[in-house]
Design a protein around this motif. Structure first.
Motif, PDB file in Angstrom:
ATOM      1  N   GLU A 136       0.838  -1.190   0.000  1.00 37.58           N
ATOM      2  CA  GLU A 136       0.000   0.000   0.000  1.00 37.58           C
ATOM      3  C   GLU A 136       0.873   1.240   0.000  1.00 37.58           C
ATOM      4  O   GLU A 136       1.894   1.295   0.675  1.00 37.58           O
ATOM      5  N   MET A 137       0.452   2.249  -0.783  1.00 42.32           N
ATOM      6  CA  MET A 137       1.153   3.527  -0.865  1.00 42.32           C
ATOM      7  C   MET A 137       0.152   4.643  -0.608  1.00 42.32           C
ATOM      8  O   MET A 137      -1.017   4.526  -0.964  1.00 42.32           O
ATOM      9  N   ASP A 138       0.609   5.742  -0.002  1.00 43.23           N
ATOM     10  CA  ASP A 138      -0.295   6.873   0.202  1.00 43.23           C
ATOM     11  C   ASP A 138      -0.310   7.761  -1.047  1.00 43.23           C
ATOM     12  O   ASP A 138       0.336   7.453  -2.059  1.00 43.23           O
ATOM     13  N   THR A 139      -1.038   8.860  -0.992  1.00 41.64           N
ATOM     14  CA  THR A 139      -1.229   9.704  -2.172  1.00 41.64           C
ATOM     15  C   THR A 139       0.056  10.365  -2.662  1.00 41.64           C
ATOM     16  O   THR A 139       0.153  10.744  -3.821  1.00 41.64           O
ATOM     17  N   SER A 140       1.062  10.482  -1.803  1.00 46.01           N
ATOM     18  CA  SER A 140       2.326  11.110  -2.204  1.00 46.01           C
ATOM     19  C   SER A 140       3.335  10.096  -2.731  1.00 46.01           C
ATOM     20  O   SER A 140       4.444  10.473  -3.113  1.00 46.01           O
ATOM     21  N   GLY A 141       2.990   8.808  -2.745  1.00 42.69           N
ATOM     22  CA  GLY A 141       3.896   7.776  -3.229  1.00 42.69           C
ATOM     23  C   GLY A 141       4.732   7.128  -2.156  1.00 42.69           C
ATOM     24  O   GLY A 141       5.615   6.333  -2.453  1.00 42.69           O
ATOM     25  N   THR A 142       4.457   7.429  -0.893  1.00 39.36           N
ATOM     26  CA  THR A 142       5.175   6.796   0.206  1.00 39.36           C
ATOM     27  C   THR A 142       4.622   5.387   0.416  1.00 39.36           C
ATOM     28  O   THR A 142       3.418   5.202   0.560  1.00 39.36           O
ATOM     29  N   THR A 143       5.519   4.391   0.423  1.00 36.68           N
ATOM     30  CA  THR A 143       5.100   3.011   0.676  1.00 36.68           C
ATOM     31  C   THR A 143       4.818   2.867   2.165  1.00 36.68           C
ATOM     32  O   THR A 143       5.673   3.167   2.994  1.00 36.68           O
ATOM     33  N   LEU A 144       3.611   2.418   2.497  1.00 38.84           N
ATOM     34  CA  LEU A 144       3.207   2.286   3.895  1.00 38.84           C
ATOM     35  C   LEU A 144       3.517   0.905   4.450  1.00 38.84           C
ATOM     36  O   LEU A 144       3.950   0.775   5.583  1.00 38.84           O
ATOM     37  N   TRP A 145       3.254  -0.129   3.664  1.00 43.47           N
ATOM     38  CA  TRP A 145       3.530  -1.495   4.099  1.00 43.47           C
ATOM     39  C   TRP A 145       3.567  -2.417   2.887  1.00 43.47           C
ATOM     40  O   TRP A 145       3.101  -2.054   1.808  1.00 43.47           O
TER      41      TRP A 145
END
Length: 170
Positions: A136-145
């Protein structure tokens, strides 16, 4: 995602595609607007005014004019979202109502660690064992998990799909 290459004629519009996979955009009156040419099959999803594409080990977010907002590539080609193996299967992506992107794909039986953003994905080193992954990635492209699923490499497992509910659960 259309498989075409070279000079392409679409009714009265001609263009030269560099690669053999295209994402083609039309307006609401079905007029050809623009295209992106990719060197491999692409999985995609759209949310509001953003277009998300995943191919090879890369995920990209575009605006509606096909300008890149962000692009993130895994540290190794061991992981892929498209064109996996002789069966040519693809991963899957979906954007939830919260704007987070969820993606699935494959590891090509090499094992080891792949960094995607700030998250390390650990793949098994077992021989002849391909692994699926979901992230999963957030709207800014940061990978969350990210999680891996070790498999016995059956053809049925080469088509993973993701779904996200209204609460953001995967």
């Amino acid at each position: 995602n259309v498989y075409i290459q070279g000079k392409t004629m679409m009714e009265d519009t001609a263009y030269n595609a560099t690669y053999d996979h295209q994402v083609i955009q039309f307006d609401s009156s079905s007029n050809f607007l623009r295209y992106i040419s990719m060197d491999e099959a692409t999985v995609m999803d759209v949310m509001d005014y953003d277009i998300y594409l995943a191919h090879r080990a890369t995920i990209q977010k575009y605006d509606t004019s096909f300008h890149v907002k962000w692009s993130l590539t895994g540290s190794s080609n061991r992981m892929t979202f498209s064109n996996y193996g002789p069966q040519g299967s693809n991963g899957s992506i979906m954007v939830g109502n919260n704007g987070h992107l969820v993606a699935s794909g494959f590891e090509n039986n090499a094992g080891g660690k792949v960094t995607f953003g700030t998250v390390k994905i650990n793949f098994s080193s077992a021989a002849s064992s391909d692994e699926l992954f979901v992230m999963e990635m957030d709207t800014s492209g940061t990978t969350l998990w990210a999680h891996t699923l070790d498999s016995a490499s059956t053809v049925q497992e080469l088509y993973p799909h993701v779904a996200v509910d209204d609460s953001g659960n995967v």
